[in-house]
Design a protein around this motif. Sequence first.
Motif, PDB file in Angstrom:
ATOM      1  N   LEU A 119       1.319   5.141   1.202  1.00 39.04           N
ATOM      2  CA  LEU A 119       0.633   5.948   2.309  1.00 39.04           C
ATOM      3  C   LEU A 119       0.857   7.344   1.799  1.00 39.04           C
ATOM      4  O   LEU A 119       2.306   7.619   1.517  1.00 39.04           O
ATOM      5  CB  LEU A 119       1.320   5.564   3.535  1.00 39.04           C
ATOM      6  N   THR A 120       0.101   8.133   1.485  1.00 34.76           N
ATOM      7  CA  THR A 120       0.288   9.428   0.988  1.00 34.76           C
ATOM      8  C   THR A 120      -0.291  10.718   1.884  1.00 34.76           C
ATOM      9  O   THR A 120      -1.348  10.437   2.684  1.00 34.76           O
ATOM     10  CB  THR A 120      -0.034   9.471  -0.380  1.00 34.76           C
ATOM     11  N   SER A 132       0.957  -1.068   0.091  1.00 32.75           N
ATOM     12  CA  SER A 132       0.002   0.029  -0.092  1.00 32.75           C
ATOM     13  C   SER A 132       0.966   1.210   0.020  1.00 32.75           C
ATOM     14  O   SER A 132       1.840   1.144   0.805  1.00 32.75           O
ATOM     15  CB  SER A 132      -0.869   0.099   1.384  1.00 32.75           C
ATOM     16  N   ALA A 165      -4.526   0.080   6.099  1.00 38.73           N
ATOM     17  CA  ALA A 165      -4.083  -0.609   4.667  1.00 38.73           C
ATOM     18  C   ALA A 165      -3.691  -2.161   5.020  1.00 38.73           C
ATOM     19  O   ALA A 165      -4.007  -3.084   4.250  1.00 38.73           O
ATOM     20  CB  ALA A 165      -2.860   0.140   4.301  1.00 38.73           C
ATOM     21  N   ILE A 206       4.466  -1.271   3.144  1.00 38.82           N
ATOM     22  CA  ILE A 206       3.927   0.023   3.086  1.00 38.82           C
ATOM     23  C   ILE A 206       5.156   0.808   2.737  1.00 38.82           C
ATOM     24  O   ILE A 206       6.298   0.718   2.856  1.00 38.82           O
ATOM     25  CB  ILE A 206       3.498   0.736   4.727  1.00 38.82           C
ATOM     26  N   ALA A 246      -3.578   5.352   8.976  1.00 40.20           N
ATOM     27  CA  ALA A 246      -3.942   4.812   7.985  1.00 40.20           C
ATOM     28  C   ALA A 246      -3.112   3.542   7.392  1.00 40.20           C
ATOM     29  O   ALA A 246      -3.762   2.893   6.634  1.00 40.20           O
ATOM     30  CB  ALA A 246      -3.535   6.113   6.963  1.00 40.20           C
ATOM     31  N   ALA A 247      -1.952   3.527   7.739  1.00 43.74           N
ATOM     32  CA  ALA A 247      -1.289   2.247   7.590  1.00 43.74           C
ATOM     33  C   ALA A 247      -1.713   1.249   8.026  1.00 43.74           C
ATOM     34  O   ALA A 247      -1.825  -0.020   7.423  1.00 43.74           O
ATOM     35  CB  ALA A 247       0.311   2.634   8.069  1.00 43.74           C
ATOM     36  N   LEU A 272      -0.673   9.032   9.923  1.00 43.59           N
ATOM     37  CA  LEU A 272      -0.025   8.036   8.988  1.00 43.59           C
ATOM     38  C   LEU A 272       0.080   6.795   9.702  1.00 43.59           C
ATOM     39  O   LEU A 272      -0.542   5.592   8.827  1.00 43.59           O
ATOM     40  CB  LEU A 272       1.374   8.572   8.733  1.00 43.59           C
ATOM     41  N   GLU A 273       0.319   6.555  10.823  1.00 45.25           N
ATOM     42  CA  GLU A 273       0.108   5.257  11.216  1.00 45.25           C
ATOM     43  C   GLU A 273      -1.297   4.685  11.451  1.00 45.25           C
ATOM     44  O   GLU A 273      -1.440   3.372  11.047  1.00 45.25           O
ATOM     45  CB  GLU A 273       0.455   5.316  12.918  1.00 45.25           C
ATOM     46  N   ARG A 280      -3.659   5.101   0.497  1.00 42.80           N
ATOM     47  CA  ARG A 280      -4.324   5.693   1.681  1.00 42.80           C
ATOM     48  C   ARG A 280      -3.881   7.052   1.939  1.00 42.80           C
ATOM     49  O   ARG A 280      -2.698   7.096   1.955  1.00 42.80           O
ATOM     50  CB  ARG A 280      -4.048   4.631   2.665  1.00 42.80           C
ATOM     51  N   THR A 281      -4.573   8.018   2.091  1.00 43.51           N
ATOM     52  CA  THR A 281      -4.443   9.210   2.313  1.00 43.51           C
ATOM     53  C   THR A 281      -4.814   9.667   3.424  1.00 43.51           C
ATOM     54  O   THR A 281      -5.927   9.340   3.982  1.00 43.51           O
ATOM     55  CB  THR A 281      -4.875  10.229   1.064  1.00 43.51           C
ATOM     56  N   ILE A 282      -4.012  10.881   4.104  1.00 37.56           N
ATOM     57  CA  ILE A 282      -4.592  11.234   5.463  1.00 37.56           C
ATOM     58  C   ILE A 282      -5.139  12.869   5.318  1.00 37.56           C
ATOM     59  O   ILE A 282      -5.539  13.375   6.095  1.00 37.56           O
ATOM     60  CB  ILE A 282      -3.338  11.397   6.642  1.00 37.56           C
TER      61      ILE A 282
END
Length: 245
Positions: free
Chosen positions: A118-119, A116, A175, A184, A171-172, A168-169, A145-147
């Motif tokens: 992570l953006t 995934s 994912a 990731i 969202a990860a 970020l954590e 996945r975006t924050i």
Amino acid sequence: MGKRVKMIFPVPMSEATRPMVESQLPPEFRRSDIDVSFVGAGSTITLADSYYDMAIMELAVIQAGLQAQEDGFDAVCINTVSDSGLAALRSRLSIPVLSPGQSAFHVASMLGHKFSILTMWERWLPLYRKTLREYGLESRVASIRTIEVRPDTQELLSGKEDIVFGKLEEAARRAIGEDGADVIVLGSTTMHQSHAHLAAHLPVPVLNPGIIAYKLCEMFLDLGLRHSKKAYPSPETSKDAAFGV
């Protein structure tokens, strides 16, 4: 003799920004026989928030890369996960040209079945869709996945750690748990400050694309490898003036 690598950040760098950008390659990852020069590209700050901005960034990276071979650099390492200017510079140059997106995505595919990205925000999604399609890796992507935090090319993540690292954590973890990600990949070299936190708190490998690209660059230099000129043929005549070089 030592080797020289030109690391191209896709927007201009102020003196305040330079240490933050250069810190993505800390001393323990550098070799005494390879000199790395970080340079900013272009004269306009762009967040790559649109196809228009992406074209400007592409031009800026190409301009910065064209002089590398003539200036005696042994390799070019583009420092943006958009891989802006990659194909054009491989066509024009005979020295190795590496980029974070292509490098990290392929390494992620070696480390797991699915990865995934992570953006920071949704406006960057076209960048990943374009490169993943070109590299034939769409089937290896679990999710993007975006924050939804506006990126900052000047301060990067400095001053936002308490908010951004947690987002970020979270969202990860989604994912991994919901999308099936085995690996990731950080979606921008401007996110490198979050890598240590995420790597320490997540149960899967977390790839920092700028370092992955640079280390592959070292390997290419060690093994005498470069891109295929059959895949990236040189132009019949130089048109560098079209890029202001």
